[in-house]
Write a protein that holds these residues in place. Structure first.
Motif, mmCIF file in Angstrom:
data_model
loop_
_atom_site.group_PDB
_atom_site.id
_atom_site.type_symbol
_atom_site.label_atom_id
_atom_site.label_comp_id
_atom_site.label_asym_id
_atom_site.label_seq_id
_atom_site.Cartn_x
_atom_site.Cartn_y
_atom_site.Cartn_z
ATOM 1 N N UNK A 1 -8.093 -39.807 -22.680
ATOM 2 C CA UNK A 1 -6.758 -40.298 -22.986
ATOM 3 C C UNK A 1 -6.747 -41.807 -22.810
ATOM 4 N N UNK A 2 -6.406 -42.503 -23.845
ATOM 5 C CA UNK A 2 -6.352 -43.978 -23.822
ATOM 6 C C UNK A 2 -7.691 -44.590 -23.421
ATOM 7 N N UNK A 3 -8.775 -43.960 -23.825
ATOM 8 C CA UNK A 3 -10.100 -44.495 -23.534
ATOM 9 C C UNK A 3 -10.599 -44.209 -22.130
ATOM 10 N N UNK A 4 -9.906 -43.341 -21.390
ATOM 11 C CA UNK A 4 -10.309 -42.982 -20.017
ATOM 12 C C UNK A 4 -10.317 -41.470 -19.850
ATOM 13 N N UNK A 5 -11.220 -41.007 -19.023
ATOM 14 C CA UNK A 5 -11.277 -39.568 -18.737
ATOM 15 C C UNK A 5 -10.163 -39.174 -17.782
ATOM 16 N N UNK A 6 -9.522 -38.080 -18.094
ATOM 17 C CA UNK A 6 -8.539 -37.451 -17.210
ATOM 18 C C UNK A 6 -9.147 -36.105 -16.832
ATOM 19 N N UNK A 7 -9.607 -36.009 -15.596
ATOM 20 C CA UNK A 7 -10.274 -34.782 -15.137
ATOM 21 C C UNK A 7 -9.232 -33.682 -14.966
ATOM 22 N N UNK A 8 -9.516 -32.510 -15.544
ATOM 23 C CA UNK A 8 -8.554 -31.411 -15.451
ATOM 24 C C UNK A 8 -9.062 -30.260 -14.596
ATOM 25 N N UNK A 9 -10.329 -30.217 -14.276
ATOM 26 C CA UNK A 9 -10.818 -29.142 -13.412
ATOM 27 C C UNK A 9 -10.774 -29.605 -11.964
ATOM 28 N N UNK A 10 -10.339 -28.710 -11.078
ATOM 29 C CA UNK A 10 -10.205 -29.046 -9.652
ATOM 30 C C UNK A 10 -11.504 -29.561 -9.069
ATOM 31 N N UNK A 11 -11.395 -30.622 -8.323
ATOM 32 C CA UNK A 11 -12.536 -31.169 -7.606
ATOM 33 C C UNK A 11 -13.316 -32.210 -8.365
ATOM 34 N N UNK A 12 -13.169 -32.301 -9.674
ATOM 35 C CA UNK A 12 -13.924 -33.278 -10.452
ATOM 36 C C UNK A 12 -13.194 -34.610 -10.491
ATOM 37 N N UNK A 13 -13.980 -35.667 -10.341
ATOM 38 C CA UNK A 13 -13.441 -37.014 -10.399
ATOM 39 C C UNK A 13 -14.520 -37.976 -10.861
ATOM 40 N N UNK A 14 -14.168 -39.252 -10.898
ATOM 41 C CA UNK A 14 -15.096 -40.269 -11.382
ATOM 42 C C UNK A 14 -14.726 -40.697 -12.788
ATOM 43 N N UNK A 15 -15.284 -41.815 -13.225
ATOM 44 C CA UNK A 15 -14.934 -42.351 -14.541
ATOM 45 C C UNK A 15 -15.197 -41.381 -15.690
ATOM 46 N N UNK A 16 -16.210 -40.499 -15.549
ATOM 47 C CA UNK A 16 -16.523 -39.528 -16.590
ATOM 48 C C UNK A 16 -16.433 -38.094 -16.070
ATOM 49 N N UNK A 17 -15.642 -37.883 -15.006
ATOM 50 C CA UNK A 17 -15.496 -36.555 -14.372
ATOM 51 C C UNK A 17 -16.855 -35.999 -13.984
ATOM 52 N N UNK A 18 -17.749 -36.886 -13.508
ATOM 53 C CA UNK A 18 -19.126 -36.490 -13.207
ATOM 54 C C UNK A 18 -19.332 -36.085 -11.742
ATOM 55 N N UNK A 19 -18.401 -36.433 -10.898
ATOM 56 C CA UNK A 19 -18.542 -36.128 -9.474
ATOM 57 C C UNK A 19 -17.666 -34.937 -9.119
ATOM 58 N N UNK A 20 -18.224 -34.068 -8.225
ATOM 59 C CA UNK A 20 -17.463 -32.906 -7.788
ATOM 60 C C UNK A 20 -17.417 -32.904 -6.267
ATOM 61 N N UNK A 21 -16.229 -32.896 -5.725
ATOM 62 C CA UNK A 21 -16.057 -32.953 -4.266
ATOM 63 C C UNK A 21 -16.419 -31.631 -3.592
ATOM 64 N N UNK A 22 -16.174 -30.517 -4.243
ATOM 65 C CA UNK A 22 -16.330 -29.208 -3.595
ATOM 66 C C UNK A 22 -17.443 -28.354 -4.197
ATOM 67 N N UNK A 23 -18.242 -28.932 -5.065
ATOM 68 C CA UNK A 23 -19.275 -28.139 -5.747
ATOM 69 C C UNK A 23 -20.522 -28.024 -4.900
#
Length: 150
Positions: A128-150
């Motif tokens: 969205x607007x050139x940025x990733x919006x992570x929709x799965x729980x626990x995923x974050x980072x500029x490209x939703x590449x990091x998972x806090x609980x995985x």
């Protein structure tokens, strides 16, 4: 001879041009309050007459003075983000193919959301607007590449 007599308690003016008369409803609701409603039918005194027309104020246009190409939202200190992003048409930004949003400030380009495997936001979000919006729980980072609980 041109004479304009106004009765402000009625917000009504009588325009006399030679022997013909016209009536002017200032800041008329018929003109979106962005112009004066002028009735120029000779011999009539009915302000409800439908033979009139709107005389729009500066920058307003349309049959009822409803449009203004300077009243859109700004992005980066420019109306609709400037000509590269969009133009203002009747109070609404009309964006180019590369931009979207109420001020044309949001890019439709998804290149910045493509992960190293070629997926959009690592399949854990949307662009969205050139940025990733992570929709799965626990995923974050500029490209939703990091998972806090995985």
């Amino acid at each position: 001879m041109l004479v304009l007599r106004c009765f402000f308690f009625f917000v009504l003016c009588v325009l006399e041009i030679g022997s013909a008369q016209g009536h002017v409803d200032l800041k008329s609701p018929k003109c979106s309050r962005n112009g004066d409603y002028i009735i120029s039918t000779p011999g009539t005194s009915d302000i409800g007459n439908t033979n009139g027309r709107c005389s729009c104020y500066l920058f307003y246009y349309g049959d009822n003075c409803e449009c203004n190409d300077r009243s859109c939202n700004y992005f980066d200190n420019a109306l609709c983000g400037g000509p590269a992003h969009g133009t203002c048409v009747c109070g609404t930004c009309s964006c180019t193919l590369d931009y979207t949003g109420d001020n044309c400030g949001c890019t439709t380009n998804t290149d910045t959301c493509i992960s190293s495997d070629g997926s959009v936001c690592n399949n854990h979000g949307y662009c969205e607007c050139g940025r990733c919006r992570c929709h799965q729980d626990g995923y974050l980072g500029p490209l939703c590449e990091d998972c806090m609980f995985c």
